[in-house]
Design a protein around this motif. Structure first.
Motif, short mmCIF file in Angstrom:
data_model
loop_
_atom_site.label_atom_id
_atom_site.label_comp_id
_atom_site.label_asym_id
_atom_site.label_seq_id
_atom_site.Cartn_x
_atom_site.Cartn_y
_atom_site.Cartn_z
N PHE A 86 0.82 -1.22 0.00
CA PHE A 86 0.00 0.00 0.00
C PHE A 86 0.85 1.27 0.00
CE2 PHE A 86 -2.37 3.33 2.32
CZ PHE A 86 -3.40 3.53 1.40
N TYR B 4 2.18 2.88 -3.24
CA TYR B 4 1.31 3.73 -4.05
C TYR B 4 1.48 5.15 -3.54
CZ TYR B 4 -1.05 -0.52 -5.66
OH TYR B 4 -1.33 -1.75 -6.21
N GLU C 249 0.63 9.07 -2.81
CA GLU C 249 -0.61 9.66 -2.29
C GLU C 249 -1.20 10.66 -3.29
OE1 GLU C 249 -0.58 10.95 1.78
OE2 GLU C 249 0.77 9.35 2.34
N GLU D 41 -4.25 11.17 -6.36
CA GLU D 41 -5.56 10.62 -6.68
C GLU D 41 -5.44 9.48 -7.69
OE1 GLU D 41 -8.74 13.37 -7.58
OE2 GLU D 41 -7.95 14.81 -6.13
N ASP E 227 -2.86 7.36 -8.18
CA ASP E 227 -2.34 6.14 -7.55
C ASP E 227 -3.34 5.53 -6.57
OD1 ASP E 227 0.02 5.95 -8.97
OD2 ASP E 227 1.17 7.09 -7.51
N GLU E 228 -4.07 6.38 -5.86
CA GLU E 228 -5.10 5.86 -4.96
C GLU E 228 -6.19 5.14 -5.75
OE1 GLU E 228 -6.15 9.37 -2.76
OE2 GLU E 228 -4.47 9.10 -1.36
N PHE F 267 -4.81 1.80 -6.74
CA PHE F 267 -4.85 0.86 -5.63
C PHE F 267 -6.26 0.27 -5.48
CE2 PHE F 267 -5.70 -0.19 -1.19
CZ PHE F 267 -4.75 -1.17 -0.99
N ARG F 268 -7.27 1.15 -5.51
CA ARG F 268 -8.65 0.66 -5.38
C ARG F 268 -9.01 -0.27 -6.54
NH1 ARG F 268 -9.33 6.13 -3.92
NH2 ARG F 268 -10.26 6.55 -5.96
N TRP G 211 -11.31 2.17 0.10
CA TRP G 211 -11.84 3.55 0.07
C TRP G 211 -11.41 4.29 1.32
CZ3 TRP G 211 -13.39 6.16 -3.92
CH2 TRP G 211 -13.96 5.51 -5.01
N SER H 229 -8.84 3.75 3.35
CA SER H 229 -7.40 3.99 3.41
C SER H 229 -6.93 5.05 2.43
CB SER H 229 -6.64 2.68 3.16
OG SER H 229 -6.91 1.77 4.20
N THR H 230 -7.77 5.37 1.47
CA THR H 230 -7.41 6.41 0.51
C THR H 230 -8.21 7.70 0.77
OG1 THR H 230 -8.96 5.50 -1.14
CG2 THR H 230 -6.64 4.80 -1.28
#
Length: 181
Positions: free
Chosen positions: A22, A25, A27, A29, A31-32, A35-36, A61, A63-64
């Protein structure tokens, strides 16, 4: 309620490996969202109606930084019978749901959810329950209760002063006695 069998260890290992990465990735938008999407790819392997689908999606969701999108997914996971598949993940869900509720201005609901967890069988999530409950209480202006919970959770981990700190924690909500040392 899900009538499906629990997922296999390979799937659980791949989910754990994704979460282990995690922090790789960025921080942003983009990369988030990536990840999702990676979480969505893994949960797509699960049977329809599996409570692990909304659980993992809610975690992603949350964690981001999107508590508002996580809350309905946590609730769905509980409604689909997550407790039948994993009591541990059910307790995690309640902690994370309470935290998300606090983040969206519904701390009172988070308190109600976690106060019930104080009476649950003890496990490694006892301290996270208390820490999240303390945050919810503080958001409601109940800072003495919050500090009492936080000190009470911390006290057993201290190399010294365990008894004193536990007594101070208790006295924050039951004033009028001397804590002793």
């Amino acid at each position: 309620m899900c009538e499906c069998v629990p997922v296999n260890q390979d799937w659980e290992d791949r989910v754990a490996a994704l979460w282990d990465r995690f922090d790789d990735y960025a921080e942003t938008e983009e990369d988030e969202a990536r990840f999702r999407a990676d979480v969505d790819t893994l949960v797509a392997e699960l049977p329809e109606g599996s409570p692990l689908r909304p659980f993992e999606q809610a975690c992603a969701w949350d964690s981001t930084g999107h508590s508002d999108k996580a809350v309905p997914l946590y609730r769905e996971a509980l409604d689909l019978g997550l407790a039948d598949i994993s009591p541990y993940k059910t307790r995690r869900t309640k902690i994370q749901l309470a935290s998300s509720l606090r983040n969206i201005g519904q701390a009172a609901e988070g308190v109600k959810l976690l106060e019930a967890e104080l009476d649950a069988p003890s496990d490694e999530l006892d301290d996270p329950v208390r820490a999240t409950l303390a945050l919810c209480l503080s958001s409601l202006g109940r800072d003495r209760e919050a500090l009492s919970l936080a000190l009470g959770a911390l006290a057993p981990h201290l190399p010294r002063y365990q008894r004193s700190m536990a007594n101070y924690a208790r006295l924050l909500v039951e004033p009028g006695e001397s804590p002793g040392a």
